[in-house]
Design a protein around this motif. Structure first.
Motif, mmCIF file in Angstrom:
data_model
loop_
_atom_site.group_PDB
_atom_site.id
_atom_site.type_symbol
_atom_site.label_atom_id
_atom_site.label_comp_id
_atom_site.label_asym_id
_atom_site.label_seq_id
_atom_site.Cartn_x
_atom_site.Cartn_y
_atom_site.Cartn_z
ATOM 1 N N TYR A 66 0.733 -1.428 0.335
ATOM 2 C CA TYR A 66 0.010 0.193 0.246
ATOM 3 C C TYR A 66 1.142 1.024 -0.006
ATOM 4 O O TYR A 66 0.054 1.766 -0.346
ATOM 5 C CB TYR A 66 -1.231 0.073 1.184
ATOM 6 N N TRP B 214 -8.665 4.081 -12.586
ATOM 7 C CA TRP B 214 -9.425 3.454 -11.065
ATOM 8 C C TRP B 214 -9.336 2.270 -10.534
ATOM 9 O O TRP B 214 -9.713 1.273 -11.298
ATOM 10 C CB TRP B 214 -10.701 3.204 -10.766
ATOM 11 N N THR B 215 -8.371 1.619 -8.882
ATOM 12 C CA THR B 215 -8.551 0.236 -8.562
ATOM 13 C C THR B 215 -8.623 0.302 -7.674
ATOM 14 O O THR B 215 -8.682 1.250 -6.530
ATOM 15 C CB THR B 215 -7.692 -0.583 -8.820
ATOM 16 N N TRP B 216 -10.059 -0.320 -6.619
ATOM 17 C CA TRP B 216 -9.751 -0.389 -5.090
ATOM 18 C C TRP B 216 -8.435 -0.650 -4.589
ATOM 19 O O TRP B 216 -8.339 -0.151 -3.233
ATOM 20 C CB TRP B 216 -10.000 -2.415 -5.583
ATOM 21 N N GLU B 217 -7.413 -1.572 -4.808
ATOM 22 C CA GLU B 217 -6.415 -1.078 -4.060
ATOM 23 C C GLU B 217 -5.886 0.086 -3.982
ATOM 24 O O GLU B 217 -5.439 0.620 -3.132
ATOM 25 C CB GLU B 217 -5.002 -1.638 -5.081
ATOM 26 N N LEU C 200 -7.427 3.050 -4.246
ATOM 27 C CA LEU C 200 -8.891 3.508 -3.195
ATOM 28 C C LEU C 200 -8.414 3.420 -1.384
ATOM 29 O O LEU C 200 -8.253 3.950 -0.846
ATOM 30 C CB LEU C 200 -9.585 2.798 -3.402
ATOM 31 N N ALA C 201 -7.489 2.413 -1.766
ATOM 32 C CA ALA C 201 -7.359 1.675 0.018
ATOM 33 C C ALA C 201 -6.230 2.272 0.061
ATOM 34 O O ALA C 201 -6.453 2.737 1.439
ATOM 35 C CB ALA C 201 -7.214 -0.010 0.145
#
Length: 167
Positions: A4, A138-141, A143-144
């Motif tokens: 992250y 855009w990816t969930w990664e 956003l996280a």
């Protein structure tokens, strides 16, 4: 956690790797520092700052979609913009107009006083800038990573700038 961190670093560094994005991102960093140096209470000055930052970011995200046709009339062509990018862009522009109007009128709309509390909104504009500018998807990664680092960055800015912040 290091994964992250690398994702977050990519989000922050990408605008500085592309000269065309620097024009859009530097005023957001300036706005972030300016907002962090002002009072944390909701007021009309912070609403003006937020409105400008939101409108600036939204304009930067829409700019590549303006095409000038043979008669010299600029037209907005949004066909290539992903729905999530389109939604985020127009939401940011709408909030920007409301914040700017609230600051100018010195009156917040009912239930929208929070737009005067958005000292930290520039962090989110900076973090999503390369995504909204189509340099990263855009990816969930991603956003996280933005959400995960929001509190540590806020704490760093809040306490790091406390000695220079006005009373």
């Amino acid at each position: 956690m290091s994964h992250y961190w690398n994702t977050f670093s990519e989000l922050i560094s990408t605008p500085f790797e592309h000269a065309v994005l620097i024009w859009g991102i530097v005023p957001l960093y300036f706005g972030l520092l300016l907002n962090e140096l002002t009072s944390d209470k909701a007021n009309f000055r912070t609403a003006l700052q937020t409105g400008f930052s939101f409108l600036w970011a939204g304009a930067q995200w829409l700019w590549p979609y303006f095409k000038v046709h043979k008669f010299g009339e600029p037209q907005l062509e949004l066909g290539a913009m992903l729905p999530v990018n389109l939604l985020v862009t127009f939401l940011v522009i709408a909030l920007g107009f409301v914040a700017l109007a609230s600051g100018v009128r010195k009156k917040f709309p009912k239930h929208l006083r929070f737009i005067g509390h958005t000292r930290f909104a520039n962090y989110f504009m900076i973090a999503i800038f390369p995504i909204q500018s189509h340099y990263l998807p855009w990816t969930w990664e991603r956003l996280a990573a933005i959400v995960l680092f929001a509190v540590p960055i806020w704490l760093l800015l809040h306490f790091g700038l406390m000695p220079v912040r006005g009373k």
